[in-house]
Design an enzyme around this catalytic site. Structure first.
Site, PDB file in Angstrom:
ATOM      1  N   TYR A 149      41.683  40.221  38.355  1.00  0.00           N
ATOM      2  CA  TYR A 149      42.857  39.903  39.167  1.00  0.00           C
ATOM      3  C   TYR A 149      43.117  38.396  39.174  1.00  0.00           C
ATOM      4  O   TYR A 149      44.257  37.951  38.989  1.00  0.00           O
ATOM      5  CB  TYR A 149      42.640  40.421  40.584  1.00  0.00           C
ATOM      6  N   LYS A 153      46.482  36.416  37.867  1.00  0.00           N
ATOM      7  CA  LYS A 153      47.294  35.557  38.742  1.00  0.00           C
ATOM      8  C   LYS A 153      47.351  34.127  38.227  1.00  0.00           C
ATOM      9  O   LYS A 153      48.392  33.464  38.319  1.00  0.00           O
ATOM     10  CB  LYS A 153      46.742  35.595  40.168  1.00  0.00           C
TER      11      LYS A 153
END
Length: 329
Positions: A149, A153
């Site tokens: 993740y 990002k």
């Protein structure tokens, strides 16, 4: 106004679709989960907007492109595109299979790239439109147990900055902005694939998805700013990472495992939406909220100040620095 929201079947995306519906917008909802999509579409209509549910995997560029064309055919030119959709795996990097890491990247990073490209292909010839990227404090600061993740990002952050400078170079009236989120009470902690021994949880302070939705709607209305930060925890994290990144590394190494787990054993049969949607055709609707309503805030003073065009006061700066010190203590 025609708006597209990806990841609209749950969490921040769902709350955002509902918020645009309350403004009377025509909202095209993109996600994989049909049960969640249909329930979200009903909420948009109940709020006063029009809704079009489009079951699409954002990792599939052609499918996203076809969905956008259908949205314009039924609702007219797309004026706002909000990228929210993501998937992930909780666990140490070495516990995540390469295929799983690739899948997270295809959804959580390339999904934004696909949505942005489709939106630009429609908006640039008209020389108008707004694209809002849903970011995170983890776009600036990686933490343990969320390597896939955090990587996605961070990639979105670099992609956003590159694209924004290109549009500025061209003098385009198409605008892009990014909103960095704090911990939010969404269903993700119950449906993200997990290798953890205990149930996953957000690290307080936790905010309700409606707080995030209000920020995204505001950013769509005020896209001239490069990025927005939501929540004191986001500001504190970014400041701490800038002031003392090495200290923050050691702090997160010491506390980051425990703080992201509830202490209760993880249900081995909990749903995982990495490969298939947890709210698929035969699944259930998870809604916008997760299981942390009793801990989540429904207001965000920091973003209230931004919306009301108030500069940070000395007290506000002191509070942000205090948050940074708390993180590095």
């Amino acid at each position: 106004m025609t708006v597209v929201v990806t990841g609209a079947s749950g969490g921040i995306g769902r709350a955002t679709a509902r918020a645009f519906g309350a403004r009377g917008a025509k909202v095209a909802l993109i996600a994989r989960g049909e049960a969640g999509l249909e329930a979200a579409a009903d909420e948009v209509r109940a709020a006063g907007g029009a809704a079009l549910a489009l079951p699409v995997d954002v990792a599939d560029f052609a499918a996203v492109q076809a969905a956008a064309r259908r949205a314009e055919a039924e609702f007219g030119p797309i004026e706002v595109w909000v990228n929210v959709a993501f998937s992930s795996v909780f666990g140490e990097f070495t516990s995540i299979d390469p295929e799983e890491f690739k899948r997270v990247t295809e959804v959580s990073y390339l999904g934004y790239v696909h949505g942005t490209r489709v939106a630009l292909d429609l908006m640039l010839p008209r020389d108008r439109g707004v694209i809002v990227q849903t970011g995170s404090a983890l776009a600036k600061r990686g933490i343990p147990l969320q390597s896939a993740y955090c990587g996605a990002k961070h990639a979105i952050q670099g992609f956003h900055e590159s694209l924004r400078t290109e549009l500025l170079h061209k003098g385009s009236n198409v605008k892009v902005t990014m909103v960095h989120m704090p911990a939010v009470n969404t269903p993700q902690f119950g449906w993200v694939a997990s290798k953890l021994p205990q149930k996953a949880q957000p690290v307080p302070p936790i905010y309700q998805p409606e707080v995030a939705a209000r920020a995204l709607v505001y950013a769509a209305d005020h896209p001239g700013k490069r990025e927005y930060w939501v929540g004191a925890s986001t500001v504190g994290t970014l400041l701490a990472n800038r002031v003392a990144p090495g200290v923050l590394d050691r702090y997160l190494a010491r506390t980051g495992y425990k703080s992201q787990q509830t202490g209760e054993p993880r249900d081995p049969d909990q749903p995982a939406n990495l490969w298939e949607p947890a709210d698929g055709k035969d699944g259930r609707d998870f809604g916008a909220h997760g299981t942390f309503d009793d801990k989540a805030h429904d207001r965000n003073p920091q973003f209230w100040a931004v919306r009301h065009k108030k500069a940070l006061t000395a007290a506000g700066v002191a509070a942000a620095l205090a948050g940074a010190r708390a993180l590095t203590r």
